[in-house]
Design an enzyme around this catalytic site. Structure first.
Site, mmCIF file in Angstrom:
data_model
loop_
_atom_site.group_PDB
_atom_site.id
_atom_site.type_symbol
_atom_site.label_atom_id
_atom_site.label_comp_id
_atom_site.label_asym_id
_atom_site.label_seq_id
_atom_site.Cartn_x
_atom_site.Cartn_y
_atom_site.Cartn_z
ATOM 1 N N SER A 121 -52.391 10.297 -38.804
ATOM 2 C CA SER A 121 -51.963 11.691 -38.746
ATOM 3 C C SER A 121 -51.053 11.888 -37.549
ATOM 4 O O SER A 121 -51.064 11.115 -36.595
ATOM 5 C CB SER A 121 -53.176 12.611 -38.612
ATOM 6 O OG SER A 121 -53.706 12.549 -37.293
ATOM 7 N N ASP A 122 -50.254 12.962 -37.605
ATOM 8 C CA ASP A 122 -49.651 13.439 -36.371
ATOM 9 C C ASP A 122 -50.768 14.082 -35.561
ATOM 10 O O ASP A 122 -51.870 14.305 -36.062
ATOM 11 C CB ASP A 122 -48.535 14.447 -36.669
ATOM 12 C CG ASP A 122 -47.507 14.520 -35.552
ATOM 13 O OD1 ASP A 122 -47.849 14.168 -34.405
ATOM 14 O OD2 ASP A 122 -46.370 14.933 -35.814
ATOM 15 N N TRP A 123 -50.493 14.360 -34.315
ATOM 16 C CA TRP A 123 -51.531 14.859 -33.414
ATOM 17 C C TRP A 123 -51.956 16.271 -33.847
ATOM 18 O O TRP A 123 -51.169 17.206 -33.790
ATOM 19 C CB TRP A 123 -51.023 14.825 -31.987
ATOM 20 C CG TRP A 123 -51.277 13.521 -31.285
ATOM 21 C CD1 TRP A 123 -51.796 13.376 -30.021
ATOM 22 C CD2 TRP A 123 -51.055 12.175 -31.759
ATOM 23 N NE1 TRP A 123 -51.908 12.035 -29.699
ATOM 24 C CE2 TRP A 123 -51.474 11.276 -30.742
ATOM 25 C CE3 TRP A 123 -50.575 11.646 -32.941
ATOM 26 C CZ2 TRP A 123 -51.406 9.890 -30.867
ATOM 27 C CZ3 TRP A 123 -50.507 10.254 -33.082
ATOM 28 C CH2 TRP A 123 -50.917 9.411 -32.059
ATOM 29 N N SER A 142 -52.787 17.113 -36.996
ATOM 30 C CA SER A 142 -52.249 17.482 -38.308
ATOM 31 C C SER A 142 -53.254 17.235 -39.432
ATOM 32 O O SER A 142 -52.880 17.133 -40.597
ATOM 33 C CB SER A 142 -50.954 16.710 -38.602
ATOM 34 O OG SER A 142 -51.223 15.358 -38.904
#
Length: 816
Positions: free
Chosen positions: A245-247, A249
């Protein structure tokens, strides 16, 4: 209608899956064996971050701590400083595959010097509009150029034994409301515009990791999108690496777990023991699903030898000479000359350098922000090359500090500011402390501002009066962590009133002599560190005019920076109003103005274009950028960068003007990408609206001639295009030859032309070279929505060659 004679579908994709990853059957089996020895708790804990930028160690199984680091322009974690490379959009502007591979190598070496295993780059989201705050990190508007740029970057990083992470998958083309907005994109547009760079990264560059985006795609969050993450990424493209994941997300536990996400970062807010153990017990998530996630992570680490050797390489200096040189070479080749009226450049005679960015190297904000060991500004670079032929009229020369002229009130009895301190965040009630302070410049860190005050949750108000003796112009600078705002005569002037890390704002304020100006600065600290700074300067116009009278040219450095362009927010199309006005002010005093422009994308030139005789698009040029820009300005080298974007005359001309912001009525924010595949130059060709500067454009100090084109069919769906380029000017230089394909008759609407090949060629003056570009099946295909695959239709295709998308003198037709 044309007959369809071939396809790039599942059958063809499966034939290349053997090279889709470096993960061997042995690495896969070893990972499976380790998984069988892990407890369920260990497995669940392993699929989320241990710290914000690391994965936990499991010593009993020989699994070390794994370090991750931002970002695309340099290593910004696990060491206080690192090489600051030019921004991604500058790198794309080089159109130089070999140099982009070196960029990857430099990043890989910088990572190893800090013991970093996984680099969180490159970013490849397509440039739709100049407003996106992260455009500077990305590679422009064209999927082919973006894919080629990303491929070389990834190959370079991973050649050093560091895992690259391509991001953000998928459809994250704006920063406004990125957690909540749905990018509604049809399947063909995804496959032709927004997927190609990711597909190429997986199938041709063997990228080790992919990062999901924050946004929803067609109503489903990317981290919960089974079709995106499993059907396309895993099953169609053959990806076997880590999907993270993005941070922050991730938005649910079961949804993300079952949709293919392997790793939640920075922590397990959702994919944790508290949520997943009950889900496994209830049967909504299986333990086999968790096992596969851990396997994906481990088999990737094993493939790169990260379970068998120390990642940190102490033989590589943190301030790496190879990296510094690479940063310089990128800046030399990625800066784009947009305008050069009357051949003002290269500079001749004495030059003044000035402007807000003359003494610094600006960069975009967020994960692309890096603190370098050293920088070379444009002023420093010119000083080294022009020596006595340079006059510094930088801000520290022409502006004078006036804070010492501030008084606590209109009585003008006591100099300084009246400061009022509150033990709350809202400036409410009576202040706990009132005192006089000589300035507003505090970095309290994590401590309290005064004895007896809390370390968090306080606020302060400063007030002062100022009366200039004559009419003039002030420059006001304010910055803080957290919220701050500035009022003059009770009118809000600027600020950033919210919870955030340090940011700053700068404005110009015209003042009248003898008039009183009441300043009010307000600040609050939410949590963590607390910083507030305010400065005020007055322009010494007499000194400015005297200096300009002594020079033949003026180099004015201006544009955006990390406070006005960065992650988490979009930016305006136009420069700040005071910057536009100052360019015009300088032009009214001197006829030969060169603007060096810093930006991560296109800007509105209409208000000041005529005031500048020359314009250099410097993007964010990295730590060595000032030297490269000085070399170009003085003619030591010729500019060779070409735009990876189109720059519109006005925002309303952009093909996505009506589809960049929310444009559907729904319960959630939805953006219908109604332009389809007609984004960037594809859209301008369709609408007939001429951009201010077209895709692929860039001036040189020499001239080139194209001739003797041949297009030969060398396979069923393969064409080799050959042509001559000659340097017909008076200076050695590089040229980017661009090859476009036009499908003369198609069963579906297709762009008038699409970039499908390019080569950057260095030519000495008078030299001629033969250039060959091979166009494969991808160059002629489109995505068939009925067959759900790429197809090539039988018929005639026009091949166009030249120095820019708007200038294609060579043409040939081939039949497939």
């Amino acid at each position: 209608m044309k007959k369809k004679i071939g396809g790039i579908g599942l059958c063809m994709l499966w034939s290349i899956l053997t090279c889709a990853q470096t993960i061997t059957p042995q690495a896969e089996q070893r990972a499976k064996d380790i998984v069988t020895k892990m407890t369920l708790q260990e497995k669940i804990e392993y699929i989320s971050g241990y710290t914000s930028f690391s994965l936990r160690a499991i010593p009993r199984l020989g699994i070390p701590e794994i370090k991750l680091a931002d970002g695309p322009q340099g290593i910004r974690n696990h060491a206080p400083k690192s090489t600051l490379y030019p921004s991604g959009i500058l790198s794309a502007s080089t159109w130089n595959r070999e140099l982009l591979y070196k960029l990857g190598q430099g990043l890989g070496q910088d990572a190893k010097a800090r013991g970093v295993n996984i680099l969180l780059g490159p970013g490849v989201n397509i440039y739709r509009a100049p407003l996106c705050g992260r455009n500077f990190e990305y590679f422009g508007e064209d999927p082919y150029l973006t894919g080629e740029t990303a491929k070389q970057y990834i190959l370079g990083v991973q050649s050093e034994g560091v895992i690259a992470t391509i991001k953000h998958f998928a459809g994250n083309n704006q920063e406004w409301s990125r957690h909540h907005a749905s990018s509604d994109i049809d399947e063909r547009t995804l496959q032709e515009i927004y997927f190609p760079a990711f597909r190429k990264a997986v199938q041709e560059a063997n990228v080790g990791a992919v990062m999901n985006s924050y946004n929803l795609l067609n109503g489903v969050h990317a981290t919960e999108h089974k079709w995106l993450n499993i059907d396309v990424l895993r099953n169609l493209w053959g990806f076997e690496g880590i999907l993270m994941s993005d941070w922050t997300s991730v938005y649910s536990a079961v949804g993300a777990a079952n949709a293919g996400l392997d790793l939640e970062m920075p922590k397990g807010r959702f994919m944790n023991l508290e949520n997943l153990l009950p889900a496994i017990k209830a049967g909504t998530v299986t333990e086999e699903t968790i096992n596969l996630k851990v396997q994906h992570i481990l088999q990737t680490l094993i493939a790169y030898g990260m379970l068998d050797k120390e990642q940190k390489d102490s033989n590589i200096a943190e301030d790496n000479p190879f990296s510094r040189q690479t940063a310089l070479e990128l800046a030399r080749e990625g800066v784009v000359l947009l305008k050069n009226e009357g051949d003002l450049l290269p500079l001749k005679g004495k030059t003044a350098v000035m402007g807000p960015n003359a003494n610094l190297i600006p960069t975009g904000g967020g994960s692309g922000f890096v603190t370098p060991f050293s920088t070379v500004s444009v002023a420093q670079g010119l000083k080294e090359l022009k020596k006595k032929n340079l006059l510094l009229l930088t801000d520290d020369v022409i502006y004078e500090d006036i804070v010492h002229e501030f008084y606590t009130d209109a009585n003008r009895q006591m100099k300084g500011f009246k400061a009022e301190y509150f033990k709350n965040k809202t400036l409410s009630g009576q202040p706990e402390v009132i005192r006089t302070e000589s300035s507003v410049d505090y970095d309290w860190g994590y401590g309290a501002p005064l004895d007896g005050f809390p370390t968090d949750g306080f606020s302060v108000r400063w007030t002062a009066c100022y009366m200039p003796q004559t009419d003039g112009q002030l420059k006001l600078h304010i910055g803080g962590d957290d919220g701050y705002r500035l009022f003059v005569n009770d009118k809000h002037i600027t600020g950033d009133w919210g919870n955030h890390s340090y940011s700053s704002r700068e404005v110009e304020l015209p003042v009248e002599g003898g008039k009183e100006y009441r300043f009010r600065i307000e600040f609050f600290d939410n949590i963590s560190s607390a910083i507030i700074r305010f400065n005020a300067y007055s322009l010494n116009e007499a000194k400015l005019r005297q200096g300009l009278a002594k020079v033949d040219n003026v180099v004015f450095c201006t544009g955006f920076n990390s406070n006005t362009e960065g992650e988490g927010f979009d930016r305006p199309f136009a420069l700040l109003r005071y910057q536009e006005l100052f360019i015009k002010k300088i032009a009214s005093m001197h006829p030969n103005v060169v603007v060096v422009l810093n930006a991560g994308g296109g800007v509105d030139f209409t208000n000041w274009y005529d005031a500048a005789k020359a314009i250099l698009m410097a993007w964010y040029p990295g730590q060595e950028g000032g030297q490269a820009i000085a070399e170009i300005l003085t003619g030591k080298i010729s500019p060779s960068g070409k735009l990876p974007i189109s720059i519109e005359r006005k925002w309303e001309d952009n093909p996505v003007h009506g589809s960049y912001y929310e444009n559907l009525k729904a319960e959630i924010k939805r953006v219908d990408y109604s332009e389809g595949v007609f984004v960037g130059y594809r859209g301008y060709d369709r609408s007939g609206k001429e951009p201010f500067y077209p895709f692929g454009y860039g001036l040189s100090y020499t001239t080139f001639a194209y001739s003797n084109m041949a297009a030969e069919k060398t396979g069923e769906h393969q064409v080799t295009v050959s042509f001559d380029i000659e340097n017909t000017g008076k200076m050695d230089a590089s040229e980017v030859a661009q090859v476009y394909v036009h499908d003369i008759q198609s069963s579906v609407p297709r762009p008038l032309k699409e970039l499908k090949g390019y080569e950057k060629v260095f030519l000495k003056k008078g030299e001629k070279k033969r250039v060959s570009v091979v166009l494969d099946e991808d160059a002629f295909s489109f995505y068939d929505m009925n067959q759900h695959r790429f197809v090539v239709e039988k018929g005639d295709f026009e091949i166009l060659v030249g120095p820019a998308s708007s200038q294609l003198p060579l043409k040939a037709t081939v039949e497939l």
